[in-house]
Design a protein around this motif. Structure first.
Motif, PDB file in Angstrom:
ATOM      1  N   PRO A  77       0.847  -1.198   0.000  1.00 34.36           N
ATOM      2  CA  PRO A  77       0.000   0.000   0.000  1.00 34.36           C
ATOM      3  C   PRO A  77       0.881   1.247   0.000  1.00 34.36           C
ATOM      4  CG  PRO A  77       0.078  -0.956   2.194  1.00 34.36           C
ATOM      5  CD  PRO A  77       0.769  -1.928   1.280  1.00 34.36           C
ATOM      6  N   TRP A  78       0.305   2.388  -0.352  1.00 35.93           N
ATOM      7  CA  TRP A  78       1.053   3.632  -0.393  1.00 35.93           C
ATOM      8  C   TRP A  78       1.472   4.008   1.025  1.00 35.93           C
ATOM      9  CZ3 TRP A  78       3.955   5.938  -3.511  1.00 35.93           C
ATOM     10  CH2 TRP A  78       4.211   7.313  -3.463  1.00 35.93           C
ATOM     11  N   PRO A  79       2.776   4.094   1.322  1.00 36.99           N
ATOM     12  CA  PRO A  79       3.238   4.291   2.698  1.00 36.99           C
ATOM     13  C   PRO A  79       2.863   5.634   3.311  1.00 36.99           C
ATOM     14  CG  PRO A  79       5.073   4.477   1.157  1.00 36.99           C
ATOM     15  CD  PRO A  79       3.905   3.977   0.372  1.00 36.99           C
ATOM     16  N   PHE A  80       2.612   6.642   2.474  1.00 37.34           N
ATOM     17  CA  PHE A  80       2.281   7.960   3.001  1.00 37.34           C
ATOM     18  C   PHE A  80       0.830   8.041   3.498  1.00 37.34           C
ATOM     19  CE2 PHE A  80       5.788   8.665   0.054  1.00 37.34           C
ATOM     20  CZ  PHE A  80       6.637   9.445   0.819  1.00 37.34           C
ATOM     21  N   THR A  81       0.012   7.093   3.065  1.00 42.11           N
ATOM     22  CA  THR A  81      -1.405   7.136   3.444  1.00 42.11           C
ATOM     23  C   THR A  81      -1.884   5.901   4.192  1.00 42.11           C
ATOM     24  OG1 THR A  81      -1.986   6.260   1.249  1.00 42.11           O
ATOM     25  CG2 THR A  81      -2.019   8.660   1.530  1.00 42.11           C
ATOM     26  N   CYS A 189      16.266  12.742  -0.091  1.00 44.72           N
ATOM     27  CA  CYS A 189      15.712  11.551   0.568  1.00 44.72           C
ATOM     28  C   CYS A 189      15.606  11.713   2.076  1.00 44.72           C
ATOM     29  CB  CYS A 189      16.584  10.336   0.249  1.00 44.72           C
ATOM     30  SG  CYS A 189      16.533   9.835  -1.479  1.00 44.72           S
ATOM     31  N   ARG A 190      16.704  12.170   2.722  1.00 45.97           N
ATOM     32  CA  ARG A 190      16.760  12.181   4.180  1.00 45.97           C
ATOM     33  C   ARG A 190      16.130  13.419   4.801  1.00 45.97           C
ATOM     34  NH1 ARG A 190      20.297   8.465   6.611  1.00 45.97           N
ATOM     35  NH2 ARG A 190      20.759   6.803   5.111  1.00 45.97           N
ATOM     36  N   CYS A 191      15.995  14.487   4.026  1.00 38.59           N
ATOM     37  CA  CYS A 191      15.439  15.731   4.588  1.00 38.59           C
ATOM     38  C   CYS A 191      14.055  16.041   4.040  1.00 38.59           C
ATOM     39  CB  CYS A 191      16.400  16.889   4.328  1.00 38.59           C
ATOM     40  SG  CYS A 191      17.992  16.709   5.153  1.00 38.59           S
ATOM     41  N   VAL A 192      13.926  16.128   2.713  1.00 38.58           N
ATOM     42  CA  VAL A 192      12.657  16.546   2.114  1.00 38.58           C
ATOM     43  C   VAL A 192      11.611  15.440   2.213  1.00 38.58           C
ATOM     44  CG1 VAL A 192      11.526  17.391   0.037  1.00 38.58           C
ATOM     45  CG2 VAL A 192      13.873  18.096   0.549  1.00 38.58           C
ATOM     46  N   ILE A 193      11.868  14.303   1.562  1.00 39.87           N
ATOM     47  CA  ILE A 193      10.891  13.210   1.557  1.00 39.87           C
ATOM     48  C   ILE A 193      10.713  12.626   2.952  1.00 39.87           C
ATOM     49  CG2 ILE A 193      10.363  10.935   0.617  1.00 39.87           C
ATOM     50  CD1 ILE A 193      11.877  11.685  -1.889  1.00 39.87           C
ATOM     51  N   SER A 195      11.075  14.048   5.833  1.00 38.35           N
ATOM     52  CA  SER A 195      10.332  14.956   6.709  1.00 38.35           C
ATOM     53  C   SER A 195       8.824  14.807   6.488  1.00 38.35           C
ATOM     54  CB  SER A 195      10.748  16.405   6.450  1.00 38.35           C
ATOM     55  OG  SER A 195      12.110  16.610   6.766  1.00 38.35           O
ATOM     56  N   PHE A 196       8.421  14.783   5.228  1.00 36.96           N
ATOM     57  CA  PHE A 196       7.001  14.624   4.919  1.00 36.96           C
ATOM     58  C   PHE A 196       6.505  13.242   5.347  1.00 36.96           C
ATOM     59  CE2 PHE A 196       3.678  13.360   1.817  1.00 36.96           C
ATOM     60  CZ  PHE A 196       2.702  14.270   2.214  1.00 36.96           C
ATOM     61  N   PHE A 197       7.320  12.222   5.106  1.00 36.77           N
ATOM     62  CA  PHE A 197       6.964  10.849   5.475  1.00 36.77           C
ATOM     63  C   PHE A 197       6.813  10.714   6.990  1.00 36.77           C
ATOM     64  CE2 PHE A 197       8.435   6.305   6.113  1.00 36.77           C
ATOM     65  CZ  PHE A 197       7.204   5.763   5.779  1.00 36.77           C
ATOM     66  N   LEU A 198       7.734  11.299   7.743  1.00 38.73           N
ATOM     67  CA  LEU A 198       7.663  11.236   9.198  1.00 38.73           C
ATOM     68  C   LEU A 198       6.429  11.963   9.715  1.00 38.73           C
ATOM     69  CD1 LEU A 198       9.044  10.400  11.862  1.00 38.73           C
ATOM     70  CD2 LEU A 198      10.249  12.592  11.815  1.00 38.73           C
ATOM     71  N   TYR A 199       6.125  13.115   9.120  1.00 40.30           N
ATOM     72  CA  TYR A 199       4.940  13.874   9.528  1.00 40.30           C
ATOM     73  C   TYR A 199       3.668  13.056   9.325  1.00 40.30           C
ATOM     74  CZ  TYR A 199       1.090  17.194   8.997  1.00 40.30           C
ATOM     75  OH  TYR A 199      -0.121  17.816   9.091  1.00 40.30           O
ATOM     76  N   ARG A 200       3.521  12.411   8.155  1.00 41.23           N
ATOM     77  CA  ARG A 200       2.336  11.620   7.884  1.00 41.23           C
ATOM     78  C   ARG A 200       2.280  10.390   8.782  1.00 41.23           C
ATOM     79  NH1 ARG A 200      -0.589  12.961   3.328  1.00 41.23           N
ATOM     80  NH2 ARG A 200      -2.072  11.565   4.367  1.00 41.23           N
TER      81      ARG A 200
END
Length: 257
Positions: A77-81, A189-193, A195-200
């Motif tokens: 499944p989509w990991p962000f959701t 990868c480690r900062c932009v993506i 950060s968003f991944f951790l927030y979600r």
């Protein structure tokens, strides 16, 4: 162990394993990675221990990148959701292969401990705890697989850089392009993506608190590593800029003469 099998792309194979089989498979993976390192040391006795270890690191990076990306796009499944779900067999396989490697490299870093391996020991320790927890609980394999992909994506570039430097190739457009791509991809990868991944991940109600705390810990380790890269990049490109300005002044002086 229980198995539910569905055929066809887009379907998953769920697999429940007790702690015993997980431990056995992990030990097997650890032995395989260790044996591969021993084989390279035997085949290349003229190479240093670090050289042979980095060959194993490169093979692992390519292996788990292939596994995590293939399984992630086709079966997960989509990991962000959709974080915090039950792990499927593809995620479990990837995590076992990766955990065996991290145990091997953790032991190698401890045995050959120095200032450079210090941050890697912390990184490996956090990764080992997170992967082991996911395997034991059978949960959050999707997020772990995503973290593995993001963490390993820049690894081949880092190893190529080390191999080129060790072979005396410290200049040239290939070397410089690899350096630049490594820094840019690490930041992405480690900062932009991440950060968003951790927030979600933290915001979502399904993942267990332990995995949320582990995600924060791994993210902070990545930020520390990125800080070192920023310092390196600043010194590297400041030096290149000064060299370029000095060369321009030399050319202008020669023209004036």
């Amino acid at each position: 162990s229980g198995f539910i099998i569905h055929a066809g792309i887009g379907y998953t194979v769920t697999m429940e394993l007790t702690t015993g089989p997980i431990l056995l498979l992990t030990v097997t993976a650890f032995v395989c990675w260790s044996a591969l390192y021993g084989l390279f040391c035997w085949l290349q006795p003229h190479r240093s221990y670090e050289w042979n270890c980095r060959v194993v690191v490169l093979i692992h990076a390519v292996t788990v990148l292939s596994m995590s990306s293939t399984f992630g796009f086709l079966y997960n499944p989509w990991p962000f959701t959709h974080p915090g779900n039950k792990s499927n067999i593809y995620e479990i396989t990837t995590m076992i292969v990766c955990l065996g490697y991290f145990l091997f490299d953790f032991c190698w870093c401890v045995w050959f401990y120095d200032d450079e391996t210090k941050i890697m020991i912390v990184h490996h320790l956090v990764s080992i705890i997170g992967i082991a927890a996911s395997l034991v609980t059978g949960l959050s394999g999707t997020e772990i697989g995503t973290c593995i992909f993001l963490a390993e994506l820049t690894n081949p570039m880092l190893q190529f850089r080390w191999f080129m430097r060790s072979s005396g190739i410290k200049e040239g457009w290939v070397y410089e392009l690899n350096d630049l791509m490594f820094m840019l991809m690490f930041a992405l990868c480690r900062c932009v993506i991440a950060s968003f991944f951790l927030y979600r991940h933290i915001k979502h109600p399904r993942p267990k608190p332990f995995f949320k705390v582990g995600g924060v810990a791994l993210y902070l380790v990545g930020i520390v590593m990125f800080g070192h890269i920023v310092v390196f990049g600043y010194h590297k490109y400041t030096k290149l800029y000064r060299r370029w300005k000095s060369r321009d002044k030399t050319i202008e002086n020669n023209k004036a003469k």
